[in-house]
Design a protein around this motif. Structure first.
Motif, PDB file in Angstrom:
ATOM      1  N   ARG A  57     -10.521  -2.658  -6.528  1.00  0.00           N
ATOM      2  CA  ARG A  57     -10.292  -2.509  -5.220  1.00  0.00           C
ATOM      3  C   ARG A  57      -9.029  -1.611  -4.941  1.00  0.00           C
ATOM      4  NH1 ARG A  57      -8.789  -8.375  -3.923  1.00  0.00           N
ATOM      5  NH2 ARG A  57      -8.042  -7.538  -1.943  1.00  0.00           N
ATOM      6  N   ALA A  58      -8.252  -1.587  -5.915  1.00  0.00           N
ATOM      7  CA  ALA A  58      -6.838  -0.430  -5.891  1.00  0.00           C
ATOM      8  C   ALA A  58      -7.446   0.858  -5.899  1.00  0.00           C
ATOM      9  CB  ALA A  58      -5.877  -0.703  -7.248  1.00  0.00           C
ATOM     10  N   THR A  59      -8.408   1.312  -6.886  1.00  0.00           N
ATOM     11  CA  THR A  59      -8.828   2.475  -6.927  1.00  0.00           C
ATOM     12  C   THR A  59      -9.797   2.873  -5.852  1.00  0.00           C
ATOM     13  OG1 THR A  59     -10.710   1.717  -8.273  1.00  0.00           O
ATOM     14  CG2 THR A  59      -8.846   2.864  -9.248  1.00  0.00           C
ATOM     15  N   GLU A  60     -10.726   2.031  -5.228  1.00  0.00           N
ATOM     16  CA  GLU A  60     -11.192   2.153  -3.712  1.00  0.00           C
ATOM     17  C   GLU A  60     -10.338   2.529  -2.621  1.00  0.00           C
ATOM     18  OE1 GLU A  60     -14.498  -0.002  -0.745  1.00  0.00           O
ATOM     19  OE2 GLU A  60     -13.884  -1.154  -2.832  1.00  0.00           O
ATOM     20  N   SER A  61      -9.316   1.981  -2.453  1.00  0.00           N
ATOM     21  CA  SER A  61      -8.295   2.319  -1.636  1.00  0.00           C
ATOM     22  C   SER A  61      -7.825   3.815  -1.657  1.00  0.00           C
ATOM     23  CB  SER A  61      -6.931   1.327  -1.603  1.00  0.00           C
ATOM     24  OG  SER A  61      -7.569   0.010  -1.092  1.00  0.00           O
ATOM     25  N   LEU A  62      -7.484   4.024  -2.841  1.00  0.00           N
ATOM     26  CA  LEU A  62      -6.991   5.298  -3.221  1.00  0.00           C
ATOM     27  C   LEU A  62      -8.235   6.465  -3.050  1.00  0.00           C
ATOM     28  CD1 LEU A  62      -5.185   4.762  -6.436  1.00  0.00           C
ATOM     29  CD2 LEU A  62      -4.027   5.266  -4.474  1.00  0.00           C
ATOM     30  N   ALA A  63      -9.592   6.099  -3.173  1.00  0.00           N
ATOM     31  CA  ALA A  63     -10.636   6.769  -3.068  1.00  0.00           C
ATOM     32  C   ALA A  63     -10.681   7.070  -1.378  1.00  0.00           C
ATOM     33  CB  ALA A  63     -12.068   6.223  -3.567  1.00  0.00           C
ATOM     34  N   VAL A  64     -10.524   6.021  -0.581  1.00  0.00           N
ATOM     35  CA  VAL A  64     -10.348   6.345   0.778  1.00  0.00           C
ATOM     36  C   VAL A  64      -9.567   7.538   1.215  1.00  0.00           C
ATOM     37  CG1 VAL A  64     -10.139   5.332   3.006  1.00  0.00           C
ATOM     38  CG2 VAL A  64     -11.607   4.336   1.080  1.00  0.00           C
ATOM     39  N   ILE A  65      -8.297   7.424   0.735  1.00  0.00           N
ATOM     40  CA  ILE A  65      -7.265   8.218   0.962  1.00  0.00           C
ATOM     41  C   ILE A  65      -7.427   9.602   0.395  1.00  0.00           C
ATOM     42  CG2 ILE A  65      -4.597   8.780   0.480  1.00  0.00           C
ATOM     43  CD1 ILE A  65      -4.432   5.503   0.190  1.00  0.00           C
ATOM     44  N   SER A  66      -8.075   9.587  -0.797  1.00  0.00           N
ATOM     45  CA  SER A  66      -8.247  11.117  -1.440  1.00  0.00           C
ATOM     46  C   SER A  66      -9.299  11.790  -1.138  1.00  0.00           C
ATOM     47  CB  SER A  66      -8.210  10.657  -3.239  1.00  0.00           C
ATOM     48  OG  SER A  66      -6.881   9.986  -3.312  1.00  0.00           O
ATOM     49  N   GLY A  67     -10.569  11.163  -0.823  1.00  0.00           N
ATOM     50  CA  GLY A  67     -11.864  11.577  -0.735  1.00  0.00           C
ATOM     51  C   GLY A  67     -12.718  11.504  -1.838  1.00  0.00           C
ATOM     52  N   PRO A  68     -14.115  11.627  -1.632  1.00  0.00           N
ATOM     53  CA  PRO A  68     -15.116  11.173  -2.404  1.00  0.00           C
ATOM     54  C   PRO A  68     -15.212  11.529  -3.924  1.00  0.00           C
ATOM     55  CG  PRO A  68     -15.973  12.919  -0.940  1.00  0.00           C
ATOM     56  CD  PRO A  68     -14.728  12.475  -0.360  1.00  0.00           C
ATOM     57  N   ARG A  69     -14.724  12.827  -4.170  1.00  0.00           N
ATOM     58  CA  ARG A  69     -14.732  13.600  -5.426  1.00  0.00           C
ATOM     59  C   ARG A  69     -13.749  13.052  -6.221  1.00  0.00           C
ATOM     60  NH1 ARG A  69     -16.667  19.879  -6.095  1.00  0.00           N
ATOM     61  NH2 ARG A  69     -18.677  19.512  -5.174  1.00  0.00           N
ATOM     62  N   ILE A  70     -12.408  13.172  -5.666  1.00  0.00           N
ATOM     63  CA  ILE A  70     -11.021  12.552  -6.415  1.00  0.00           C
ATOM     64  C   ILE A  70     -11.211  10.885  -6.460  1.00  0.00           C
ATOM     65  CG2 ILE A  70      -8.696  12.379  -6.571  1.00  0.00           C
ATOM     66  CD1 ILE A  70      -8.620  15.185  -5.139  1.00  0.00           C
ATOM     67  N   GLY A  71     -11.629  10.582  -5.693  1.00  0.00           N
ATOM     68  CA  GLY A  71     -11.971   9.106  -5.412  1.00  0.00           C
ATOM     69  C   GLY A  71     -12.817   8.542  -6.503  1.00  0.00           C
ATOM     70  N   GLY A  72     -14.065   9.328  -6.789  1.00  0.00           N
ATOM     71  CA  GLY A  72     -15.016   8.884  -7.679  1.00  0.00           C
ATOM     72  C   GLY A  72     -14.289   9.052  -9.251  1.00  0.00           C
ATOM     73  N   LEU A  73     -13.527  10.179  -9.415  1.00  0.00           N
ATOM     74  CA  LEU A  73     -12.867  10.417 -10.495  1.00  0.00           C
ATOM     75  C   LEU A  73     -11.729   9.361 -10.794  1.00  0.00           C
ATOM     76  CD1 LEU A  73     -12.252  12.378 -12.935  1.00  0.00           C
ATOM     77  CD2 LEU A  73     -10.588  13.541 -11.305  1.00  0.00           C
ATOM     78  N   LEU A  74     -10.860   9.017  -9.786  1.00  0.00           N
ATOM     79  CA  LEU A  74     -10.079   7.921 -10.032  1.00  0.00           C
ATOM     80  C   LEU A  74     -10.973   6.584 -10.450  1.00  0.00           C
ATOM     81  CD1 LEU A  74      -7.708   8.528  -7.076  1.00  0.00           C
ATOM     82  CD2 LEU A  74      -7.143   8.427  -9.422  1.00  0.00           C
ATOM     83  N   ASN A  75     -11.876   6.122  -9.802  1.00  0.00           N
ATOM     84  CA  ASN A  75     -12.651   5.056 -10.354  1.00  0.00           C
ATOM     85  C   ASN A  75     -13.204   4.971 -11.605  1.00  0.00           C
ATOM     86  OD1 ASN A  75     -13.324   2.624  -7.894  1.00  0.00           O
ATOM     87  ND2 ASN A  75     -13.657   4.535  -6.688  1.00  0.00           N
ATOM     88  N   ALA A  76     -13.844   6.068 -12.040  1.00  0.00           N
ATOM     89  CA  ALA A  76     -14.343   6.237 -13.228  1.00  0.00           C
ATOM     90  C   ALA A  76     -13.239   6.207 -14.335  1.00  0.00           C
ATOM     91  CB  ALA A  76     -14.987   7.692 -13.473  1.00  0.00           C
ATOM     92  N   THR A  77     -11.905   6.969 -14.186  1.00  0.00           N
ATOM     93  CA  THR A  77     -10.940   6.816 -14.772  1.00  0.00           C
ATOM     94  C   THR A  77     -10.245   5.575 -15.159  1.00  0.00           C
ATOM     95  OG1 THR A  77     -10.335   9.094 -14.363  1.00  0.00           O
ATOM     96  CG2 THR A  77      -8.525   7.865 -15.321  1.00  0.00           C
ATOM     97  N   PHE A  78      -9.932   4.972 -13.922  1.00  0.00           N
ATOM     98  CA  PHE A  78      -9.496   3.246 -14.433  1.00  0.00           C
ATOM     99  C   PHE A  78     -10.351   2.478 -14.770  1.00  0.00           C
ATOM    100  CE2 PHE A  78      -6.093   5.642 -12.222  1.00  0.00           C
ATOM    101  CZ  PHE A  78      -4.997   5.152 -12.729  1.00  0.00           C
ATOM    102  N   GLY A  79     -11.726   2.529 -14.204  1.00  0.00           N
ATOM    103  CA  GLY A  79     -12.543   1.831 -14.919  1.00  0.00           C
ATOM    104  C   GLY A  79     -12.721   1.856 -16.402  1.00  0.00           C
TER     105      GLY A  79
END
Length: 352
Positions: free
Chosen positions: A46-68
């Motif tokens: 949920r935290a990375t999804e919020s950051l993904a909305v703020i950052s955009g799809p590419r960086i958001g996807g990277l954040l999700n992958a990294t913290f996952g």
């Protein structure tokens, strides 16, 4: 669902601490640890999804992958410390299979039930296909073949060399996507994805705080979880291979499982695919090589050499995923095909 995760975290973390201190039955605590990690991973998602909305799809996807993958990395480090090399290699295999077949399969299936046809960036798909072919088929298969003619010292030296090259290429891949060629290959037709029109659940500061707290809690629970593997395996008749490929991989990747499926259901396929495939690339090109280097600090070092069943399963998963995703669109049946492949491999690893 959010209330359930909150209850599981509020109950699971204290139970994990109390159970480990009082030495409660191992099998029971194994279940508590797994559920707690999955609930904590939900908060990370949920935290990375919020950051993904703020950052955009590419960086958001990277954040999700990294913290996952942070959960997977933490569990693997403690497993290395305990000398469970087979479990670590199996969990890396499980992450590749889980992301490419289970996460992508569920995402395509769930999204495909709601939408007849879903599109994502075909240029990203083709770029990722080349990296998948390199990371899994070249960088993982070659060490296994050459290791047949080498002693342990030479095998470890080769593993370190391959690991260094993988990390370097992964960093260059990020530089390529996020800096030199950012925005060059846009999805011309679009797929209804407007990340910045959606309001994030949490502010940037709150999301980062929850992310840090969840990661710290996961680190504590993961260390306790690793110590239950041996007894749980003997109790249920599970091999180290099955524990690593199925159990550890599913628990460790719970965050991106949930995030990718939610994104697909919202028809945000660029993010869903970036989570599933991007996470696989991060496991193969960054997490696995980093673990090879980290293992040098422990009693038993880990060469980047997988078993034949692990390699065949990973290569098969890569080829199936590339064939299905290279056209830049998907539907529920393609998702079901990926899921079928995952369950076939799961049966094989269970029976080994």
């Amino acid at each position: 669902m959010n209330k359930i995760f909150l209850i599981l975290v509020l109950a699971g973390v204290p139970l994990s601490v109390t159970g480990s201190l009082l030495h409660w039955p191992t099998v029971m605590m194994f279940g508590v640890y797994c559920v707690t990690i999955i609930a904590l991973a939900g908060y990370m998602g949920r935290a990375t999804e919020s950051l993904a909305v703020i950052s955009g799809p590419r960086i958001g996807g990277l954040l999700n992958a990294t913290f996952g993958n942070a959960v997977e990395l933490i569990i693997s480090i403690f497993a290395l410390k305990a000398g469970l090399i087979g479990v670590v290699l199996a969990s890396l295999t499980g992450s590749v299979l889980g992301n490419l077949l289970l996460v992508a399969g569920l995402s395509f299936f769930v999204g495909g039930i709601k939408f007849k046809r879903q599109k994502f960036n075909v240029f990203d798909a083709r770029h990722n296909s080349g990296l998948l072919m390199f990371a899994i088929i070249v960088a993982f298969v070659i060490p296994e073949v050459f290791a047949q003619e080498m002693d342990e010292a030479a095998t470890m030296t080769m593993s370190l060399g391959v690991s260094g090259i993988l990390i370097a290429l992964y960093l260059f891949a990020l530089f390529f996507k996020l800096v030199t060629h950012r925005g060059v290959y846009q999805h011309e037709e679009g797929n209804g994805e407007h990340a910045h029109e959606e309001e994030p659940e949490w502010s940037k500061g709150k999301a980062l705080l929850i992310l840090a707290a969840s990661t710290a809690a996961v680190a504590y629970v993961s260390e306790s979880l690793v110590h239950t593997f041996e007894e749980v395996g003997s109790t249920f008749g599970w091999s180290d291979l099955f524990i690593g490929v199925i159990i550890v991989a599913i628990v460790g990747n719970a965050a991106e499982h949930a995030s990718a499926i939610i994104m697909a259901y919202k028809n945000k396929m660029d993010i869903a695919v970036e989570i599933a495939v991007g996470s696989t690339l991060q496991i193969a090109m960054f997490v696995a090589p980093v673990l090879v280097f980290i293992s040098l600090f422990f009693e038993t070092s880990m060469p980047l050499v997988f078993t034949l069943p692990e390699l065949v399963a990973m290569v098969s998963a890569v080829l199936v995923t590339i064939i299905i995703s290279n056209d830049g669109e998907t539907n529920w049946f393609e998702g079901l095909t990926l899921l079928a492949a995952y369950f076939i491999m799961g049966i094989g690893f269970y029976l080994l």
